[in-house]
Design a protein around this motif. Structure first.
Motif, PDB file in Angstrom:
ATOM      1  N   LEU A   1     113.801  88.935  34.483  1.00  0.00           N
ATOM      2  CA  LEU A   1     113.375  88.058  33.396  1.00  0.00           C
ATOM      3  C   LEU A   1     114.546  87.326  32.746  1.00  0.00           C
ATOM      4  O   LEU A   1     114.339  86.401  31.978  1.00  0.00           O
ATOM      5  N   ASP A   2     115.776  87.721  33.058  1.00  0.00           N
ATOM      6  CA  ASP A   2     116.938  87.079  32.448  1.00  0.00           C
ATOM      7  C   ASP A   2     117.184  85.676  32.991  1.00  0.00           C
ATOM      8  O   ASP A   2     117.788  84.851  32.330  1.00  0.00           O
ATOM      9  N   ASN A   3     116.744  85.405  34.208  1.00  0.00           N
ATOM     10  CA  ASN A   3     117.018  84.134  34.865  1.00  0.00           C
ATOM     11  C   ASN A   3     115.721  83.606  35.460  1.00  0.00           C
ATOM     12  O   ASN A   3     115.075  84.295  36.255  1.00  0.00           O
ATOM     13  N   PHE A   4     115.345  82.385  35.096  1.00  0.00           N
ATOM     14  CA  PHE A   4     114.044  81.857  35.513  1.00  0.00           C
ATOM     15  C   PHE A   4     113.955  81.679  37.024  1.00  0.00           C
ATOM     16  O   PHE A   4     112.901  81.930  37.614  1.00  0.00           O
ATOM     17  N   ASP A   5     115.044  81.292  37.670  1.00  0.00           N
ATOM     18  CA  ASP A   5     115.008  81.150  39.125  1.00  0.00           C
ATOM     19  C   ASP A   5     114.791  82.505  39.800  1.00  0.00           C
ATOM     20  O   ASP A   5     114.044  82.594  40.773  1.00  0.00           O
ATOM     21  N   ARG A   6     115.426  83.534  39.281  1.00  0.00           N
ATOM     22  CA  ARG A   6     115.193  84.891  39.826  1.00  0.00           C
ATOM     23  C   ARG A   6     113.761  85.319  39.588  1.00  0.00           C
ATOM     24  O   ARG A   6     113.139  85.969  40.431  1.00  0.00           O
ATOM     25  N   TRP A   7     113.210  84.976  38.432  1.00  0.00           N
ATOM     26  CA  TRP A   7     111.821  85.319  38.103  1.00  0.00           C
ATOM     27  C   TRP A   7     110.871  84.638  39.079  1.00  0.00           C
ATOM     28  O   TRP A   7     109.953  85.250  39.607  1.00  0.00           O
TER      29      TRP A   7
ATOM     30  N   PHE B   1     111.131  86.337  42.427  1.00  0.00           N
ATOM     31  CA  PHE B   1     110.446  87.626  42.354  1.00  0.00           C
ATOM     32  C   PHE B   1     108.931  87.436  42.460  1.00  0.00           C
ATOM     33  O   PHE B   1     108.265  88.109  43.247  1.00  0.00           O
ATOM     34  N   LEU B   2     108.387  86.503  41.673  1.00  0.00           N
ATOM     35  CA  LEU B   2     106.946  86.249  41.722  1.00  0.00           C
ATOM     36  C   LEU B   2     106.519  85.735  43.093  1.00  0.00           C
ATOM     37  O   LEU B   2     105.473  86.145  43.612  1.00  0.00           O
ATOM     38  N   GLY B   3     107.300  84.849  43.669  1.00  0.00           N
ATOM     39  CA  GLY B   3     106.982  84.329  44.992  1.00  0.00           C
ATOM     40  C   GLY B   3     106.915  85.437  46.033  1.00  0.00           C
ATOM     41  O   GLY B   3     106.011  85.459  46.878  1.00  0.00           O
ATOM     42  N   ASP B   4     107.865  86.361  45.958  1.00  0.00           N
ATOM     43  CA  ASP B   4     107.861  87.503  46.882  1.00  0.00           C
ATOM     44  C   ASP B   4     106.614  88.358  46.686  1.00  0.00           C
ATOM     45  O   ASP B   4     106.000  88.814  47.663  1.00  0.00           O
TER      46      ASP B   4
END
Length: 83
Positions: free
Chosen positions: A4-10, A13-16
């Protein structure tokens, strides 16, 4: 650092998670239902970590109808699966 700290990582994560759900045989409608429940949880229990999450929370909270929330869930699914 949490996802949740980084929108691209979020988004990654959701895509996965969406991809895993599809591979497990869940329909898009079932995934959307889970996304709506996740949106409710995040809106009620998690403080936004960045400007994008703050915007999503404001949009979620200003969408009182279930149809609006389902539309947002579909949009997020499209965003993270790069359709």
């Amino acid at each position: 650092m949490s996802v949740l700290d980084n929108f691209d990582r979020w988004k990654e994560f959701l895509g996965d998670r969406v991809q895993q759900a599809q591979e497990a045989g869940m329909s898009n409608q079932q995934i959307e239902e889970v996304a709506v429940r996740l949106g409710e949880y995040l809106s009620n229990k998690v403080d936004p970590e960045n400007p994008q999450e703050r915007l999503l929370k404001q949009m979620w909270e200003s969408s009182p109808s279930p149809d609006d929330k389902h539309a947002m869930a579909r949009i997020m699914m499209n965003l993270v699966t790069k359709h």
